[in-house]
Design a protein around this motif. Sequence first.
Motif, PDB file in Angstrom:
ATOM      1  N   ILE A 227      21.896 -29.305  40.657  1.00 52.09           N
ATOM      2  CA  ILE A 227      21.872 -30.626  40.795  1.00 52.09           C
ATOM      3  C   ILE A 227      20.389 -30.832  39.682  1.00 52.09           C
ATOM      4  CG2 ILE A 227      20.415 -32.227  42.110  1.00 52.09           C
ATOM      5  CD1 ILE A 227      21.326 -30.820  44.602  1.00 52.09           C
ATOM      6  N   GLY A 228      19.485 -29.846  39.246  1.00 49.70           N
ATOM      7  CA  GLY A 228      18.763 -30.539  38.568  1.00 49.70           C
ATOM      8  C   GLY A 228      19.014 -30.204  36.984  1.00 49.70           C
ATOM      9  N   GLY A 229      20.412 -29.595  36.804  1.00 53.36           N
ATOM     10  CA  GLY A 229      21.137 -30.109  35.325  1.00 53.36           C
ATOM     11  C   GLY A 229      20.947 -28.320  35.059  1.00 53.36           C
ATOM     12  N   PRO A 230      22.283 -28.178  34.814  1.00 53.19           N
ATOM     13  CA  PRO A 230      22.651 -26.599  34.344  1.00 53.19           C
ATOM     14  C   PRO A 230      22.001 -26.461  32.651  1.00 53.19           C
ATOM     15  CG  PRO A 230      24.526 -28.337  34.848  1.00 53.19           C
ATOM     16  CD  PRO A 230      23.592 -28.633  35.275  1.00 53.19           C
TER      17      PRO A 230
ATOM     18  N   ASN B 134      19.285 -26.745  31.412  1.00 53.73           N
ATOM     19  CA  ASN B 134      17.869 -26.626  30.868  1.00 53.73           C
ATOM     20  C   ASN B 134      17.389 -25.362  32.087  1.00 53.73           C
ATOM     21  OD1 ASN B 134      15.524 -27.575  31.325  1.00 53.73           O
ATOM     22  ND2 ASN B 134      16.238 -29.449  30.069  1.00 53.73           N
ATOM     23  N   TYR B 135      16.838 -24.818  31.541  1.00 52.42           N
ATOM     24  CA  TYR B 135      16.135 -23.621  32.910  1.00 52.42           C
ATOM     25  C   TYR B 135      14.707 -24.709  33.302  1.00 52.42           C
ATOM     26  CZ  TYR B 135      13.389 -23.465  28.028  1.00 52.42           C
ATOM     27  OH  TYR B 135      12.719 -23.294  26.909  1.00 52.42           O
ATOM     28  N   TRP B 136      14.298 -25.807  32.915  1.00 50.74           N
ATOM     29  CA  TRP B 136      13.426 -26.633  33.771  1.00 50.74           C
ATOM     30  C   TRP B 136      13.991 -27.056  35.052  1.00 50.74           C
ATOM     31  CZ3 TRP B 136       9.273 -24.714  32.800  1.00 50.74           C
ATOM     32  CH2 TRP B 136       8.886 -24.645  30.992  1.00 50.74           C
ATOM     33  N   GLY B 137      15.084 -27.623  34.817  1.00 50.21           N
ATOM     34  CA  GLY B 137      15.926 -28.328  35.719  1.00 50.21           C
ATOM     35  C   GLY B 137      16.398 -27.600  36.344  1.00 50.21           C
ATOM     36  N   ALA B 138      16.426 -26.047  36.280  1.00 51.69           N
ATOM     37  CA  ALA B 138      17.085 -25.461  37.216  1.00 51.69           C
ATOM     38  C   ALA B 138      15.880 -25.552  37.916  1.00 51.69           C
ATOM     39  CB  ALA B 138      17.825 -23.858  36.882  1.00 51.69           C
ATOM     40  N   VAL B 139      14.917 -25.062  37.567  1.00 49.95           N
ATOM     41  CA  VAL B 139      13.611 -24.468  38.031  1.00 49.95           C
ATOM     42  C   VAL B 139      13.066 -25.782  38.981  1.00 49.95           C
ATOM     43  CG1 VAL B 139      11.251 -24.020  38.092  1.00 49.95           C
ATOM     44  CG2 VAL B 139      12.497 -22.960  36.548  1.00 49.95           C
TER      45      VAL B 139
ATOM     46  N   ARG C 110      25.116 -38.773  37.546  1.00 51.01           N
ATOM     47  CA  ARG C 110      24.760 -38.260  36.892  1.00 51.01           C
ATOM     48  C   ARG C 110      25.294 -36.958  36.199  1.00 51.01           C
ATOM     49  NH1 ARG C 110      19.972 -39.435  34.566  1.00 51.01           N
ATOM     50  NH2 ARG C 110      18.593 -37.651  33.756  1.00 51.01           N
ATOM     51  N   PRO C 111      26.362 -36.275  35.784  1.00 51.71           N
ATOM     52  CA  PRO C 111      27.071 -34.904  35.138  1.00 51.71           C
ATOM     53  C   PRO C 111      25.888 -34.108  34.929  1.00 51.71           C
ATOM     54  CG  PRO C 111      27.844 -36.976  34.507  1.00 51.71           C
ATOM     55  CD  PRO C 111      27.292 -37.985  34.942  1.00 51.71           C
ATOM     56  N   ASP C 112      25.370 -34.477  33.369  1.00 45.18           N
ATOM     57  CA  ASP C 112      24.448 -33.466  32.826  1.00 45.18           C
ATOM     58  C   ASP C 112      22.809 -32.901  34.421  1.00 45.18           C
ATOM     59  OD1 ASP C 112      25.990 -32.541  31.379  1.00 45.18           O
ATOM     60  OD2 ASP C 112      25.151 -34.149  30.087  1.00 45.18           O
ATOM     61  N   GLY C 113      22.896 -33.064  35.236  1.00 38.47           N
ATOM     62  CA  GLY C 113      21.851 -33.219  35.708  1.00 38.47           C
ATOM     63  C   GLY C 113      20.653 -33.993  35.849  1.00 38.47           C
ATOM     64  N   LEU C 114      19.713 -33.712  36.481  1.00 36.19           N
ATOM     65  CA  LEU C 114      18.507 -34.830  37.036  1.00 36.19           C
ATOM     66  C   LEU C 114      18.213 -33.617  35.355  1.00 36.19           C
ATOM     67  CD1 LEU C 114      17.232 -34.489  40.398  1.00 36.19           C
ATOM     68  CD2 LEU C 114      18.293 -36.030  38.981  1.00 36.19           C
ATOM     69  N   ILE C 115      17.757 -33.038  34.485  1.00 39.99           N
ATOM     70  CA  ILE C 115      17.361 -32.611  33.609  1.00 39.99           C
ATOM     71  C   ILE C 115      17.973 -31.812  32.408  1.00 39.99           C
ATOM     72  CG2 ILE C 115      15.222 -31.854  32.323  1.00 39.99           C
ATOM     73  CD1 ILE C 115      13.287 -31.592  34.507  1.00 39.99           C
TER      74      ILE C 115
ATOM     75  N   GLY D 135      24.471 -31.519  49.838  1.00 46.62           N
ATOM     76  CA  GLY D 135      25.430 -31.806  50.146  1.00 46.62           C
ATOM     77  C   GLY D 135      25.739 -32.950  49.095  1.00 46.62           C
ATOM     78  N   ILE D 136      24.894 -33.840  49.982  1.00 45.47           N
ATOM     79  CA  ILE D 136      25.202 -35.609  49.497  1.00 45.47           C
ATOM     80  C   ILE D 136      24.823 -35.184  48.014  1.00 45.47           C
ATOM     81  CG2 ILE D 136      24.893 -38.150  49.072  1.00 45.47           C
ATOM     82  CD1 ILE D 136      24.914 -37.552  52.850  1.00 45.47           C
ATOM     83  N   VAL D 137      23.605 -35.137  47.642  1.00 42.87           N
ATOM     84  CA  VAL D 137      22.760 -34.764  47.057  1.00 42.87           C
ATOM     85  C   VAL D 137      24.002 -34.894  45.248  1.00 42.87           C
ATOM     86  CG1 VAL D 137      20.873 -34.693  45.163  1.00 42.87           C
ATOM     87  CG2 VAL D 137      20.899 -35.650  47.075  1.00 42.87           C
ATOM     88  N   LEU D 138      23.996 -33.238  45.774  1.00 45.14           N
ATOM     89  CA  LEU D 138      24.530 -32.585  44.713  1.00 45.14           C
ATOM     90  C   LEU D 138      26.235 -33.287  44.620  1.00 45.14           C
ATOM     91  CD1 LEU D 138      25.903 -29.831  43.370  1.00 45.14           C
ATOM     92  CD2 LEU D 138      27.176 -29.280  45.361  1.00 45.14           C
ATOM     93  N   ILE D 139      27.161 -33.914  45.319  1.00 42.32           N
ATOM     94  CA  ILE D 139      28.240 -34.825  44.919  1.00 42.32           C
ATOM     95  C   ILE D 139      27.439 -35.657  44.432  1.00 42.32           C
ATOM     96  CG2 ILE D 139      29.432 -36.562  45.717  1.00 42.32           C
ATOM     97  CD1 ILE D 139      30.061 -33.673  47.927  1.00 42.32           C
ATOM     98  N   VAL D 140      27.159 -36.442  44.420  1.00 40.34           N
ATOM     99  CA  VAL D 140      25.669 -37.587  44.168  1.00 40.34           C
ATOM    100  C   VAL D 140      25.871 -37.339  42.757  1.00 40.34           C
ATOM    101  CG1 VAL D 140      24.359 -39.621  43.916  1.00 40.34           C
ATOM    102  CG2 VAL D 140      26.155 -39.187  46.034  1.00 40.34           C
ATOM    103  N   VAL D 141      25.044 -36.982  41.843  1.00 44.46           N
ATOM    104  CA  VAL D 141      24.649 -36.108  41.416  1.00 44.46           C
ATOM    105  C   VAL D 141      25.542 -36.057  40.539  1.00 44.46           C
ATOM    106  CG1 VAL D 141      23.233 -34.486  39.414  1.00 44.46           C
ATOM    107  CG2 VAL D 141      22.490 -35.688  41.369  1.00 44.46           C
ATOM    108  N   ILE D 142      26.714 -35.191  40.985  1.00 43.88           N
ATOM    109  CA  ILE D 142      28.096 -34.508  39.354  1.00 43.88           C
ATOM    110  C   ILE D 142      28.081 -35.553  39.592  1.00 43.88           C
ATOM    111  CG2 ILE D 142      30.088 -34.120  39.951  1.00 43.88           C
ATOM    112  CD1 ILE D 142      29.147 -30.959  41.208  1.00 43.88           C
ATOM    113  N   ARG D 143      28.601 -37.069  40.105  1.00 40.16           N
ATOM    114  CA  ARG D 143      29.692 -38.132  39.844  1.00 40.16           C
ATOM    115  C   ARG D 143      28.344 -39.485  38.919  1.00 40.16           C
ATOM    116  NH1 ARG D 143      31.699 -42.134  38.794  1.00 40.16           N
ATOM    117  NH2 ARG D 143      32.252 -43.740  40.597  1.00 40.16           N
TER     118      ARG D 143
END
Lengths: 291, 256, 347
Positions: free
Chosen positions: C244-247, C249-254, C299-304, C289-297
């Motif tokens: 979700i955060g952005g694989p 990108n370590y900032w996204g992960a954090v 914003r596939p590169d994550g939020l950041i 679960g929902i956020v995960l699927i919505v983000v992948i759908r």
Amino acid sequence: MNQLAEAVGFGLVDAAVIALAAVGLSLQVSVTNFINFAYGDFMSFGAYVTYAANAAGLNFFPSVAVGAAGTGLLGVVSNWVVFRPLMRRKSRTLILLICTVGLSFIVQNVIVMIWGPNAEHYSVTVGNALHLGPFLFTPGDLILIGVAFTLLLALHLFMQNTKFGTALRATSNNDDLAQACGIDTGRVVMWTWAISGMLCAVAGVGLALETNSLRPTTGFNELFVVFGAIILGGIGRVYGAMLGALVIGILTEISAMFISPVYSGALAFTVVIVVLLLRPQGLLPGRGRSA
Amino acid sequence: MLQIEEVEFAYGGSQAVAGCSFDVPDRKVTGLIGPNGAGKSTLMEIIAGGLTPSSGRIVFDGTEIQGLGRIRVARLGIIRTFQTPRELTRLPVMENLVFAAPNQIGERPLQSLFRRGRWAAQERELRLKAESLLEWVGLTKLREEPAGSLSGGQRRLLEIARAMMAEPKLLLLDEPSAGVFPAVRKLIAERIREMVERGITVLVVAHNMAFLSDVADDVVVMAQGKVLRRGTLSEVRADESVVAAYLGGGHVGGTS
Amino acid sequence: MLYFIADLLALGAINAIMAVGLNLQYGQAGILNFTYYTFVAIGAYVGAVTTMGHPPVPASEETFILQWSLPWPVALLLAGVVAGVLGLFMVLVVIRRLRSDYLAIVTVSLGFIVWDLITNYVPLFNGANGLFNVPYILNGATASEITYTLEVFGVAMVVLAVCVWVVRSIFRSPYGRVLRAIREDDVVAASFGKATTSSRVWAFVLGCVMAGLAGALLVFYVNAWNPQGFLAEESFILMAAIVIGGPGNYWGAVLGTFVFVELLSEIERYLPNFGNGALVGAGRAVLIGIVLIVVIRFRPDGLIPERWLRWYRVPAGGGQGGPAGFQSPGAPRRRLGWPRVGQRGEI
Ligand SMILES: Nc1ncnc2c1ncn2[C@@H]1O[C@H](COP(=O)(O)OP(=O)(O)O)[C@@H](O)[C@H]1O
Ligand SMILES: [Mg+2]
């Protein structure tokens, strides 16, 4: 010797349940080409819907039918909402795999929200155990084995003798080619989700009966045994999955009886790992799907 | 430079390469042609180390290389492009190029952490080189774009530049001219000739006759996994068995 | 309230270490490790048994191996090393042979086996009951709760800083580029002679070391550990948070970990229980679960996304060569910024 026979007998019951689930999952994997971590929760879902229908006053077998229909629908909806758009975009397998994990979270916890975290029981009883030759079965066990056998046979006949079955096999071999031949692969994929959902619902009910309890995690905890079966049989090979189920069902029961029941889960996982490492194409000879 | 000796390979039951032998002479462009399904790509893949032949030898600079695996073959100086371009789609064009350079100090995990000064100097040179290669193929403006956003022709050019970045001795090009505009095809042909002048040996698969007459010194015709004929392009085109193979293969090579 | 914030900070720093480590494995190297939390647990157990010494008088109460009383910094390092070595074994066995999705199944399976083993084999780490009375570090035994929390926070920040330095250096180096290349297309990476196996092995091991460090810090902070602390679910949630955060990108992960692993579970603790007791926890999982699927759908590169990070920076002055005033041509003009139209993510 007697004990061994008993263990084999229990293993047969296990195998019946695992085979239903493994064939369903294998069918889905062969067509969609990604592994589904939500599949165990689909099993729980089917078992819970059956439970709810039964509790609402429906007889047991019609309830199972309701559960199967509900889970088939769940599969179709999941495909429609989650997977189809991603597959259109040609997402990587890993991304789809992560999505199935998300789906697993959702299904499992929606079950918790609706039915609560505690164990439920079906109102039917499996009857008293009786000796059949060297084996020890309850009438429930026998019915379970019978149902599983009938369903798998029906599936086999369906796959071999209908136009849809041919289309399904073509799609699982090579979906681009199938599409080029005028097969509506979208429809095939949809029906695959439906069928695999129905099969796994019945497996879920069987699982709940066999362990005499139904929890939101029941299906998920069985997932890796099912993985073990399909990996043994060769991933995506439907008939291999049946064999894999038989092997892993009997193996876990024997180890439960002669080693310790607490390690039977670990055994299944070890089988998964060892087979994946040594024979990733499964135990059966011949060409595995290289996908 | 490269000798291919009686190489055989089958996918499952179907024989894709069936006893294929020819030489690729040093500092020349050898064209490899043949109808679709002749086994050209499979042979390229075998040379590049991606597939192990069931029998036969491949000798490069005097050493046998069959079955060495992609990594070791690449490190010997055999670099290839792909029939369908394979860029690192999410990485910028520049990274796609610099990545390809061999022997980078900073590629080792520990060196990357503790020897920053050493790899940074090398990195600067590599970037200058990549910059000039980008100019060479006319992609300078796109250097920060993700490679996945490039057009088909641009991808072909990027593949060629990337292969050059790797300082190859032998270059394997699988249909570098397929599906590109004639102007780009001319450019690609020109660049290939320049590579040869720099001392690189090239083996190139192509269908387009105009392209081949521009680049190839010599042509090898493959059909059904075997070498049918070898000669200059005009010799080969006059050969009836070659024409028959193309017609039999259901595919007439691109017209000039 | 103050304590709540301190607690959030301390756990946040520890979770960030995990996020950075897992992100190195998945985001950079593309290895889907569904059992990351097992390595956290290993770190926690090692941290515990190497500092707890002999159990108090009724020795039957807790049984576990080693029973050392090392100083905590040594125990911390040891935790990282042990987790790293186990990670090395695991990855060496599987990485060459398996395609990435089977590898994911193997990681989960191994996680379950380890869990079963630790739970059922009591002499190792006291089985299902787990370890308790893990000693405080620093002056925790005498300090007030909030002081101790802040101290742990401080230590965790130091460890985090080191981990971020490592990951950032890798990200910007040619090694990081090789990892990304392998992640995008390992055949291409191999075709250019890159060391595809050893590069990934190193990234995986470093990620596991970070898990071990985080685990030890966690056990020093909460002073107890048992198998309920590392159910498979934890790894899944952690992975979801990274995606979700952005694989990459370590900032996204954090960020992902902070919001989805920590904030949500903290909030959950303070929410009133309505309906059945598990409702809130279940709601959190459904939300993830929902956020995960919505983000992948969508914003596939994550939020950041990864591309927001500066790809590359050649350190100034660190070596000769290059004309004076030469600006690294590869350095993007913007450091962080909204992606331009037309940039495509995963295709
Ligand atoms: N991955 C594969 N699996 C099975 N058969 C293949 C595969 N790739 C190519 N083939 C078969 O091998 C033969 C040679 O193919 P290829 O080397 O691609 O030919 P060319 O590049 O000359 O068109 C063809 O008959 C093709 O169908
Ligand atoms: Mg070809």
